[in-house]
Motif scaffolding. Structure first.
Motif, PDB file in Angstrom:
ATOM      1  N   ALA A  22       0.825  -1.213   0.000  1.00 25.77           N
ATOM      2  CA  ALA A  22       0.000   0.000   0.000  1.00 25.77           C
ATOM      3  C   ALA A  22       0.857   1.261   0.000  1.00 25.77           C
ATOM      4  O   ALA A  22       0.583   2.216  -0.745  1.00 25.77           O
ATOM      5  N   TYR A  23       1.907   1.273   0.818  1.00 28.95           N
ATOM      6  CA  TYR A  23       2.729   2.481   0.901  1.00 28.95           C
ATOM      7  C   TYR A  23       3.532   2.675  -0.383  1.00 28.95           C
ATOM      8  O   TYR A  23       3.713   3.798  -0.857  1.00 28.95           O
ATOM      9  N   SER A  24       3.983   1.580  -0.973  1.00 26.50           N
ATOM     10  CA  SER A  24       4.699   1.685  -2.238  1.00 26.50           C
ATOM     11  C   SER A  24       3.777   2.255  -3.320  1.00 26.50           C
ATOM     12  O   SER A  24       4.185   3.130  -4.098  1.00 26.50           O
ATOM     13  N   HIS A  25       2.542   1.777  -3.358  1.00 27.80           N
ATOM     14  CA  HIS A  25       1.583   2.291  -4.341  1.00 27.80           C
ATOM     15  C   HIS A  25       1.349   3.781  -4.147  1.00 27.80           C
ATOM     16  O   HIS A  25       1.345   4.555  -5.117  1.00 27.80           O
ATOM     17  N   ALA A  55      -4.581 -10.799  -5.671  1.00 22.91           N
ATOM     18  CA  ALA A  55      -3.369  -9.970  -5.653  1.00 22.91           C
ATOM     19  C   ALA A  55      -2.127 -10.859  -5.653  1.00 22.91           C
ATOM     20  O   ALA A  55      -2.161 -11.992  -5.157  1.00 22.91           O
ATOM     21  N   THR A  56      -1.050 -10.340  -6.178  1.00 24.05           N
ATOM     22  CA  THR A  56       0.217 -11.067  -6.236  1.00 24.05           C
ATOM     23  C   THR A  56       1.112 -10.661  -5.073  1.00 24.05           C
ATOM     24  O   THR A  56       1.276  -9.473  -4.796  1.00 24.05           O
ATOM     25  N   ALA A  57       1.695 -11.630  -4.422  1.00 19.74           N
ATOM     26  CA  ALA A  57       2.590 -11.348  -3.295  1.00 19.74           C
ATOM     27  C   ALA A  57       3.861 -10.668  -3.789  1.00 19.74           C
ATOM     28  O   ALA A  57       4.360 -10.958  -4.882  1.00 19.74           O
ATOM     29  N   PRO A  58       4.422  -9.749  -3.001  1.00 24.95           N
ATOM     30  CA  PRO A  58       5.709  -9.142  -3.365  1.00 24.95           C
ATOM     31  C   PRO A  58       6.804 -10.210  -3.419  1.00 24.95           C
ATOM     32  O   PRO A  58       6.717 -11.230  -2.732  1.00 24.95           O
ATOM     33  N   ARG A  59       7.805  -9.969  -4.225  1.00 29.50           N
ATOM     34  CA  ARG A  59       8.918 -10.917  -4.273  1.00 29.50           C
ATOM     35  C   ARG A  59       9.676 -10.874  -2.943  1.00 29.50           C
ATOM     36  O   ARG A  59       9.718  -9.857  -2.243  1.00 29.50           O
ATOM     37  N   VAL A  60      10.283 -11.996  -2.616  1.00 25.20           N
ATOM     38  CA  VAL A  60      11.009 -12.127  -1.356  1.00 25.20           C
ATOM     39  C   VAL A  60      12.478 -11.796  -1.576  1.00 25.20           C
ATOM     40  O   VAL A  60      13.085 -12.229  -2.561  1.00 25.20           O
ATOM     41  N   ILE A 134      -7.891   5.270  -2.792  1.00 26.05           N
ATOM     42  CA  ILE A 134      -7.446   3.905  -2.526  1.00 26.05           C
ATOM     43  C   ILE A 134      -8.155   2.958  -3.495  1.00 26.05           C
ATOM     44  O   ILE A 134      -9.383   2.885  -3.494  1.00 26.05           O
ATOM     45  N   PRO A 135      -7.432   2.229  -4.333  1.00 24.37           N
ATOM     46  CA  PRO A 135      -8.068   1.295  -5.271  1.00 24.37           C
ATOM     47  C   PRO A 135      -8.824   0.191  -4.527  1.00 24.37           C
ATOM     48  O   PRO A 135      -8.481  -0.166  -3.398  1.00 24.37           O
ATOM     49  N   LYS A 136      -9.835  -0.361  -5.177  1.00 17.40           N
ATOM     50  CA  LYS A 136     -10.694  -1.360  -4.555  1.00 17.40           C
ATOM     51  C   LYS A 136      -9.908  -2.561  -4.053  1.00 17.40           C
ATOM     52  O   LYS A 136     -10.086  -3.009  -2.906  1.00 17.40           O
ATOM     53  N   GLN A 137      -9.035  -3.108  -4.904  1.00 14.13           N
ATOM     54  CA  GLN A 137      -8.252  -4.274  -4.496  1.00 14.13           C
ATOM     55  C   GLN A 137      -7.376  -3.960  -3.289  1.00 14.13           C
ATOM     56  O   GLN A 137      -7.310  -4.737  -2.324  1.00 14.13           O
ATOM     57  N   LEU A 138      -6.705  -2.835  -3.347  1.00 13.75           N
ATOM     58  CA  LEU A 138      -5.815  -2.452  -2.253  1.00 13.75           C
ATOM     59  C   LEU A 138      -6.599  -2.192  -0.975  1.00 13.75           C
ATOM     60  O   LEU A 138      -6.134  -2.496   0.128  1.00 13.75           O
ATOM     61  N   ALA A 139      -7.805  -1.636  -1.104  1.00 14.33           N
ATOM     62  CA  ALA A 139      -8.655  -1.419   0.071  1.00 14.33           C
ATOM     63  C   ALA A 139      -8.965  -2.742   0.760  1.00 14.33           C
ATOM     64  O   ALA A 139      -8.948  -2.845   1.990  1.00 14.33           O
ATOM     65  N   GLY A 140      -9.230  -3.781  -0.044  1.00 13.49           N
ATOM     66  CA  GLY A 140      -9.492  -5.090   0.535  1.00 13.49           C
ATOM     67  C   GLY A 140      -8.284  -5.646   1.270  1.00 13.49           C
ATOM     68  O   GLY A 140      -8.409  -6.242   2.354  1.00 13.49           O
ATOM     69  N   LEU A 141      -7.109  -5.441   0.702  1.00 18.25           N
ATOM     70  CA  LEU A 141      -5.881  -5.907   1.352  1.00 18.25           C
ATOM     71  C   LEU A 141      -5.625  -5.146   2.649  1.00 18.25           C
ATOM     72  O   LEU A 141      -5.279  -5.750   3.679  1.00 18.25           O
ATOM     73  N   ALA A 165     -11.265   3.053   9.861  1.00 26.79           N
ATOM     74  CA  ALA A 165     -10.589   2.579   8.654  1.00 26.79           C
ATOM     75  C   ALA A 165     -11.214   1.279   8.162  1.00 26.79           C
ATOM     76  O   ALA A 165     -11.400   1.087   6.956  1.00 26.79           O
ATOM     77  N   ILE A 166     -11.536   0.373   9.082  1.00 29.20           N
ATOM     78  CA  ILE A 166     -12.188  -0.879   8.697  1.00 29.20           C
ATOM     79  C   ILE A 166     -13.503  -0.597   7.982  1.00 29.20           C
ATOM     80  O   ILE A 166     -13.800  -1.183   6.929  1.00 29.20           O
ATOM     81  N   LYS A 167     -14.293   0.296   8.524  1.00 28.14           N
ATOM     82  CA  LYS A 167     -15.581   0.622   7.915  1.00 28.14           C
ATOM     83  C   LYS A 167     -15.392   1.205   6.516  1.00 28.14           C
ATOM     84  O   LYS A 167     -16.061   0.787   5.555  1.00 28.14           O
ATOM     85  N   GLU A 168     -14.470   2.145   6.390  1.00 26.63           N
ATOM     86  CA  GLU A 168     -14.239   2.793   5.092  1.00 26.63           C
ATOM     87  C   GLU A 168     -13.702   1.813   4.065  1.00 26.63           C
ATOM     88  O   GLU A 168     -14.205   1.744   2.929  1.00 26.63           O
ATOM     89  N   LEU A 169     -12.705   1.037   4.449  1.00 26.61           N
ATOM     90  CA  LEU A 169     -12.067   0.126   3.509  1.00 26.61           C
ATOM     91  C   LEU A 169     -13.008  -1.004   3.088  1.00 26.61           C
ATOM     92  O   LEU A 169     -12.982  -1.450   1.937  1.00 26.61           O
ATOM     93  N   ALA A 170     -13.849  -1.460   4.019  1.00 25.50           N
ATOM     94  CA  ALA A 170     -14.822  -2.501   3.683  1.00 25.50           C
ATOM     95  C   ALA A 170     -15.813  -1.996   2.638  1.00 25.50           C
ATOM     96  O   ALA A 170     -16.199  -2.742   1.720  1.00 25.50           O
ATOM     97  N   GLU A 171     -16.198  -0.741   2.766  1.00 22.45           N
ATOM     98  CA  GLU A 171     -17.120  -0.154   1.785  1.00 22.45           C
ATOM     99  C   GLU A 171     -16.471  -0.047   0.413  1.00 22.45           C
ATOM    100  O   GLU A 171     -17.092  -0.362  -0.612  1.00 22.45           O
ATOM    101  N   ILE A 172     -15.210   0.378   0.385  1.00 25.16           N
ATOM    102  CA  ILE A 172     -14.504   0.479  -0.904  1.00 25.16           C
ATOM    103  C   ILE A 172     -14.334  -0.905  -1.526  1.00 25.16           C
ATOM    104  O   ILE A 172     -14.531  -1.100  -2.726  1.00 25.16           O
TER     105      ILE A 172
END
Length: 311
Positions: A22-25, A55-60, A134-141, A165-172
């Motif tokens: 999220a912060y990188s985005h 979503a795809t996991a970041p590389r390790v 905040i994009p929908k996918q990222l909001a879910g994450l 934040a939970i309420k807002e992100l769940a709505e998105i």
């Protein structure tokens, strides 16, 4: 413009991975050149979250100095919880919700630390402050990260800001936070087929307390007996970990996510400050019964820190 890597702590939980994403985005939307990476593979809960939101996991990565000169830390600041070669790069920013310890820099940096339940709560605020949607996918994450860190708002670390934040992100994201949250948390309690060594390392952090190297790990479950029926295996795994990594003490929290209680298995030395921290003696099974304790950050590490400093 120099590329920067963004990452959370070792043995990453959902917030460590999601906060980096999220912060990188957000930074990239603001014109930076960053990449979210991880200091370990996702655990079962995080895998469930990533799969649910496609979503795809970041590389390790194991090192960073071979790639970049500057890094950004999320969900941690302590050196022993970070990448092995952190001393070879410049930390230019930190976003965190933990205590600050063993941390110093040569140059000024951006540092955002708030006493909330989850780093992703802070990052939600940073999106607002930057006027970035905040994009929908990222909001879910991000929703998932807050649910994970606050145990669906049952943890004493939960603040009104986390709830908002939970309420807002769940709505998105378009999900029912309570229904989805229970499914997410249950996904992280599957211990079948996993070795004791894997389980004690899945969610573990190291702390230096009065010169002692203390490891605090946590396993979430819906039945503590599922864990402690294998106590002999856990004792062996912990003693091996202590010997291999020079841990003086290993404190394993086994937390029931349904009733918000914990039993802790304690292996190592010294034991006296542990018993003083929780005002009880270890029982015959080398365990402590900790009703209402679910948070390592708020209900375990501060108490251990104070007791070790007073020994």
């Amino acid at each position: 413009m120099n590329k920067q890597l963004v990452f959370g702590h070792q043995n990453p939980d959902t917030d460590a991975i999601v906060a980096a994403m999220a912060y990188s985005h957000l930074l990239n939307e603001l014109g930076a050149d960053t990449e979210a990476v991880a200091l370990g593979t996702p655990n079962d809960e995080t895998k469930y979250v990533l799969d649910y939101f496609n979503a795809t996991a970041p590389r390790v990565v194991e090192t960073v100095a071979n790639e970049v000169k500057e890094v950004i830390l999320v969900d941690h600041n302590e050196a022993q919880q970070s990448v092995a070669d952190r001393d070879q790069v410049q930390v230019v920013a930190v976003v965190d919700h933990h205590r600050i310890a063993n941390f110093e820099t040569t140059n000024p940096l951006y540092y955002r630390a708030e006493p909330v339940g989850c780093t992703s709560t802070i990052i939600t605020k940073l999106y607002h402050e930057s006027n970035i949607e905040i994009p929908k996918q990222l909001a879910g994450l991000m929703l998932s990260a807050i649910i994970s860190d606050t145990l669906l708002m049952k943890s004493p670390t939960t603040t009104d800001e986390d709830k908002a934040a939970i309420k807002e992100l769940a709505e998105i994201a378009g999900v029912d936070a309570n229904k989805y949250g229970l499914e997410e948390l249950r996904a992280g309690t599957n211990v079948d087929g996993k070795s004791a060594a894997d389980l004690i390392n899945a969610d573990a952090k190291s702390f230096t307390l009065a010169g002692k190297n203390v490891r605090v790990a946590q396993i979430n479950t819906v039945d503590v007996n599922d864990i402690f029926k294998r106590q002999a295996d856990f004792e062996t795994a912990i003693k091996t970990a202590n010997a291999d990594n020079s841990y003086d003490l290993f404190f394993l929290m086994v937390t029931n996510i349904l009733n918000s209680d914990t039993e802790a298995l304690v292996i190592g030395d010294p034991i006296a400050p542990v018993e003083a921290a929780f005002n009880q003696k270890l029982n015959a099974q080398q365990r402590l019964v900790l009703p209402g304790v679910v948070s390592r950050k708020k209900q375990v590490v501060p108490q251990l820190t104070a007791a070790f400093e007073q020994q």
